[in-house]
Design a protein around this motif. Sequence first.
Motif, PDB file in Angstrom:
ATOM      1  N   ALA A 160      -5.323 -39.302 -16.764  1.00 20.74           N
ATOM      2  CA  ALA A 160      -5.554 -38.042 -17.473  1.00 20.74           C
ATOM      3  C   ALA A 160      -6.914 -38.015 -18.154  1.00 20.74           C
ATOM      4  CB  ALA A 160      -4.444 -37.816 -18.490  1.00 20.74           C
TER       5      ALA A 160
ATOM      6  N   ILE B 132       3.231 -47.882 -16.560  1.00 21.45           N
ATOM      7  CA  ILE B 132       3.100 -46.536 -15.985  1.00 21.45           C
ATOM      8  C   ILE B 132       2.545 -45.573 -17.035  1.00 21.45           C
ATOM      9  CG2 ILE B 132       4.248 -44.738 -14.657  1.00 21.45           C
ATOM     10  CD1 ILE B 132       4.235 -47.619 -13.425  1.00 21.45           C
ATOM     11  N   ASP B 133       2.946 -45.754 -18.302  1.00 24.26           N
ATOM     12  CA  ASP B 133       2.350 -44.974 -19.391  1.00 24.26           C
ATOM     13  C   ASP B 133       0.835 -45.104 -19.358  1.00 24.26           C
ATOM     14  OD1 ASP B 133       5.041 -44.872 -20.106  1.00 24.26           O
ATOM     15  OD2 ASP B 133       4.700 -45.380 -22.212  1.00 24.26           O
TER      16      ASP B 133
ATOM     17  N   ARG C 117       3.852 -38.953  -8.720  1.00 27.88           N
ATOM     18  CA  ARG C 117       3.307 -37.743  -9.334  1.00 27.88           C
ATOM     19  C   ARG C 117       1.813 -37.911  -9.636  1.00 27.88           C
ATOM     20  NH1 ARG C 117       5.927 -35.735 -14.916  1.00 27.88           N
ATOM     21  NH2 ARG C 117       5.100 -37.764 -15.576  1.00 27.88           N
ATOM     22  N   VAL C 118       1.421 -39.081 -10.134  1.00 26.48           N
ATOM     23  CA  VAL C 118       0.005 -39.344 -10.385  1.00 26.48           C
ATOM     24  C   VAL C 118      -0.779 -39.330  -9.079  1.00 26.48           C
ATOM     25  CG1 VAL C 118      -1.662 -41.080 -11.164  1.00 26.48           C
ATOM     26  CG2 VAL C 118       0.401 -40.636 -12.515  1.00 26.48           C
TER      27      VAL C 118
ATOM     28  N   GLU D  80      -0.847 -43.326 -16.380  1.00 26.56           N
ATOM     29  CA  GLU D  80      -0.895 -41.880 -16.599  1.00 26.56           C
ATOM     30  C   GLU D  80      -1.970 -41.514 -17.619  1.00 26.56           C
ATOM     31  OE1 GLU D  80       3.817 -40.812 -15.714  1.00 26.56           O
ATOM     32  OE2 GLU D  80       3.145 -41.242 -17.765  1.00 26.56           O
TER      33      GLU D  80
ATOM     34  N   PHE E 147       5.215 -38.118 -20.198  1.00 23.21           N
ATOM     35  CA  PHE E 147       3.924 -38.371 -19.555  1.00 23.21           C
ATOM     36  C   PHE E 147       3.019 -39.088 -20.525  1.00 23.21           C
ATOM     37  CE2 PHE E 147      -0.493 -37.453 -18.505  1.00 23.21           C
ATOM     38  CZ  PHE E 147      -0.528 -37.751 -17.145  1.00 23.21           C
ATOM     39  N   GLY E 148       2.368 -40.145 -20.062  1.00 24.75           N
ATOM     40  CA  GLY E 148       1.418 -40.868 -20.892  1.00 24.75           C
ATOM     41  C   GLY E 148       2.093 -41.824 -21.865  1.00 24.75           C
TER      42      GLY E 148
ATOM     43  N   ARG F 124       7.166 -41.470 -11.127  1.00 21.69           N
ATOM     44  CA  ARG F 124       6.009 -41.125 -11.950  1.00 21.69           C
ATOM     45  C   ARG F 124       4.697 -41.509 -11.261  1.00 21.69           C
ATOM     46  NH1 ARG F 124       7.420 -43.611 -17.736  1.00 21.69           N
ATOM     47  NH2 ARG F 124       5.309 -42.843 -18.207  1.00 21.69           N
TER      48      ARG F 124
ATOM     49  N   PHE G 199      -4.762 -33.197 -14.660  1.00 25.03           N
ATOM     50  CA  PHE G 199      -3.570 -33.577 -15.428  1.00 25.03           C
ATOM     51  C   PHE G 199      -3.400 -32.767 -16.710  1.00 25.03           C
ATOM     52  CE2 PHE G 199      -4.592 -37.191 -12.765  1.00 25.03           C
ATOM     53  CZ  PHE G 199      -3.350 -37.589 -12.291  1.00 25.03           C
TER      54      PHE G 199
ATOM     55  N   ALA H 105      -4.750 -45.342 -11.078  1.00 23.22           N
ATOM     56  CA  ALA H 105      -5.232 -44.247 -11.929  1.00 23.22           C
ATOM     57  C   ALA H 105      -6.527 -43.639 -11.418  1.00 23.22           C
ATOM     58  CB  ALA H 105      -5.429 -44.756 -13.358  1.00 23.22           C
TER      59      ALA H 105
END
Length: 372
Positions: free
Chosen positions: A349, A341-342, A220-221, A345, A365-366, A217, A356, A259
């Motif tokens: 975003a 990680i939440d 991906r970010v 994300e 996600f999130g 994850r 995103f 982030a």
Amino acid sequence: MTIRLTPHRYSSAIAVIIFFMASGGHADDSIVPTSGSITGLPAVSFDYTWPDAELPADYYPVTVHSCGEGVTFEAAPERAVVNDDNMIELMFALGLTEHMSAYSAAGPRLRLAAFKDDYAAVTSLGDDYFKLEPLLGANPDFVFSGWNYGFSEDGVSPAILADFGINSYVLNESCRRINNSLTPATIDEWYDDVRNIGTIFGVPDRAEALIAHWEGRLARVAERLPDTDPVPVFSYGFGDDAPGGGLGLTIVSELYRRAGAINVFEDLLEMWGSVSWEAFVDAKPEFIVITDYGSAGAGQSGDEKMAFLSSVDGIDEVPAIANQRYLVLPQEAVNPGIRIIDGIEALAADLYPAQFADLVGTPGFGLSPTSD
């Protein structure tokens, strides 16, 4: 912090590469696709169900290091007491609910929906940090907590527990409360916590699967972040007379960097603490991340903290205040835990919506669903 003895270690780097290539960077119906049998690791599901652990006959004893001190386990603990939601959630996520006798300091709001049954199955010692007598009344054979997360020199401590023959483990980040020579906390340190708890309880494969899942994850970010200067962000958790939050020694600074942001007080090498309103104004944050501790009846909610900041005289020209740029995160997404990680994300975003937009609102996600 390192593990001295484990029966089976995986190469995280290889696991992450295979994991992410296999997933294609897309979310499925429950959570981001996991490596599963491709890497030999069990799959991570939304409700954190796992196949039975298989251990070699000579797995125990194992030794891990807690704030630099070796702690040896002859068998998996069966009556663990755990303090605070970020550590409680790791136990649940590793499938260790049946190894728990009790928990404490679990905020009743913002609990993960996936763990509703787990919280109900384990005895609560109350909303506050545990005290020695009630803790001993739970007959623990293991305690998982942190300095200023339940452990204190004049209350419950690893040394006092050792006098009762009870092993303990201290959350890595919190070791800075008793050792001011340490550098800022990192996500890799949190991974050490995950591995060490997995080792103690004989579920190292589950720990490695979670880490590989999170690394996928994060990758991906990272691939979506624009090549621009990071956004200056202030971490606000508490304080009316002076604003307080995560300063430079906490894991907050790395979470923000991942982030595409920068903690405006990352050079202030302290843990959670306060700064002056003047320093806040001078820092000119363009965004504010508000911590909601999820307490019932005690402390302000995230929305109440947002309203408070908007009402403070003399700070209305700070870019984040002027433009009303806030994000509320549960404390479990701010302190080392399975939801960091939440939080990364969700922050990415909010800061970079164009990059995103297709992921926002999709499963995996999130911020994870909560029960309230």
